[in-house]
Enzyme design. Structure first.
Site: not given
Ligand code: PHB
Length: 392
Positions: A72, A200, A292, A296, A384
């Site tokens: 990505h 997000y 989460p 990280k 990130y």
């Molecule tokens: C996930 O795909 O499980 C995932 C992706 C981004 C995050 C947390 C979990 O910030």
């Protein structure tokens, strides 16, 4: 039994460390309380930073990640009915791979097994002895027998509830913690991706995240009460909530699918300082936890392992103790950066119960800023992708 490095815990940290040490001719034994099936099926997050991908590749376990993981170059922030992109590659020159943690575990276990690595599953009653001497040992029970593993070093990779951290005298250790009053409801579903990139979303009803696992398996989350039960959430109710939080004015909407897994996780920030005592060194969740939101967790575990591999190698090849002595101090720089980033992103994106309208507008103002100012977007992007702290 004797080995050079005794490793407690077969998560990403323990397994990767064991394999990297093996590649340098250093022996280790990994002890794990769970079974191989359990560790290979535990659903966790799945974002790998460039540095994590590089180290897995260096360890010779990157082939499936490259073939099946999705590279990505950006992600989207959704708020106030719109979506705005953070161009990770354009802003930092780096990207991330979405590849589930338990797939990383499967690749690492396969590599350890193929190399005849010593991996003991289903051990119990693990305890540490003599860690303040240069002859530490680990006692445990395996297949009904009491065993003792003598080693030069013990590496605690046994998560936040493991025995390792608790073996550092309380008087020498300080815990830093923040518990968030919300959790994440996670689902896995069969269906097409809703978007090419992660989304997000901040919404007055609460946070939501659209992630992916493959062309036909999707991972999604939404903020919930950490004490809620998955039984209260029918599939219809879950989809209604995700649509309400993520669908945007421009006609974009979440693609429904057949839900086959539901879980709720609490959210916590935690740091143990120090991360070492005598011949014991902590890595990964044993020493630190992040919520989460910043993706990280596993990346921090891998960064600890990178440092430990270098430090243990310096000990065995050059008889140097300095890198081991400085381990905790060096590791904590990256950890605190990631702690701040995860906390910041969590605070900006979640519905905070009791927040005033003023405070809610501050969240929106911050999102406007990080999605319109190149400098602010770069701060977000470099954190990130994991280059805000130089490679140790
Ligand atoms: C996930 O795909 O499980 C995932 C992706 C981004 C995050 C947390 C979990 O910030």
């Amino acid at each position: 039994m004797r080995t050079q490095v005794g490793i407690i815990g077969a998560g990403p940290a323990g397994l990767l460390l064991s394999h990297l040490l093996h590649l340098r001719g250093i022996d280790s034994v990994v002890l794990e309380t769970r079974t191989r099936e359990q560790i290979e099926s535990t659903i966790r997050a799945g974002v790998l930073e460039q540095g994590t991908m590089d180290l897995l590749t260096e360890a010779g376990v990157g082939a499936r990640m490259k073939a099946e993981g999705a590279l990505h170059h950006g992600f989207e922030l959704a708020f106030e009915g719109k979506r705005r992109r953070i161009d990770l590659t354009g802003l930092t020159g780096h990207s991330i791979t979405v590849y589930a943690q338990h797939e990383v575990i499967k690749d690492l276990v396969a590599a350890r097994v193929a190399a005849d690595g010593a991996l003991r599953f289903g051990v119990s009653e693990t305890s540490l002895h003599g860690i303040d001497t240069d002859k530490p040992s680990i006692r445990y029970r395996h297949e009904g027998e009491a065993c003792e593993l003598q080693c030069d070093f013990v590496i605690g990779c046994d998560g936040s509830q493991g025995v390792s951290r608790a073996s550092i005298p309380q008087a020498l250790r300080r815990d830093f913690e923040r518990v968030y009053p919300f959790g994440w409801f996670g689902i896995l579903c069969e269906g097409p991706p809703s978007s090419d990139e992660l989304i997000y979303a901040r919404h007055d009803r609460g946070f939501a995240l659209i992630s992916t696992r493959s062309a036909n398996v999707q991972r999604m989350y939404f903020q919930c009460d950490p004490k809620d039960s998955v039984d209260n959430w029918s599939d219809d109710r879950i989809w209604a909530e995700l649509h309400a939080r993520v669908d945007s004015h421009d006609g974009h909407h979440v693609a429904d699918g057949k839900i086959f897994q539901k879980n709720i996780v609490g959210m916590r920030s935690f740091v143990s300082a120090t991360m070492q005592y005598g011949r014991l060194f902590l890595a990964g969740d044993a020493a630190h936890i992040v919520p989460p939101t910043g993706a990280k967790g596993m990346n921090l575990a891998v960064a600890d392992v990178r440092l430990l591999t270098k430090a243990l190698n310096a000990f065995y090849v050059e008889n140097r103790m300095d890198l081991l002595d400085g381990y905790s101090k060096t590791a904590l720089k990256r950890i605190w950066r990631a702690e701040h980033f995860s906390y910041w992103m969590t605070s900006m994106m979640h519905r905070i119960e009791g927040a005033s309208p003023f405070e809610q507008q501050l969240q929106v103002a911050e999102l406007e800023y990080v999605t319109t100012s190149r400098s602010a977007a770069t701060v977000m992007a470099e954190n990130y992708v994991g280059v805000a702290v130089p490679q140790d």
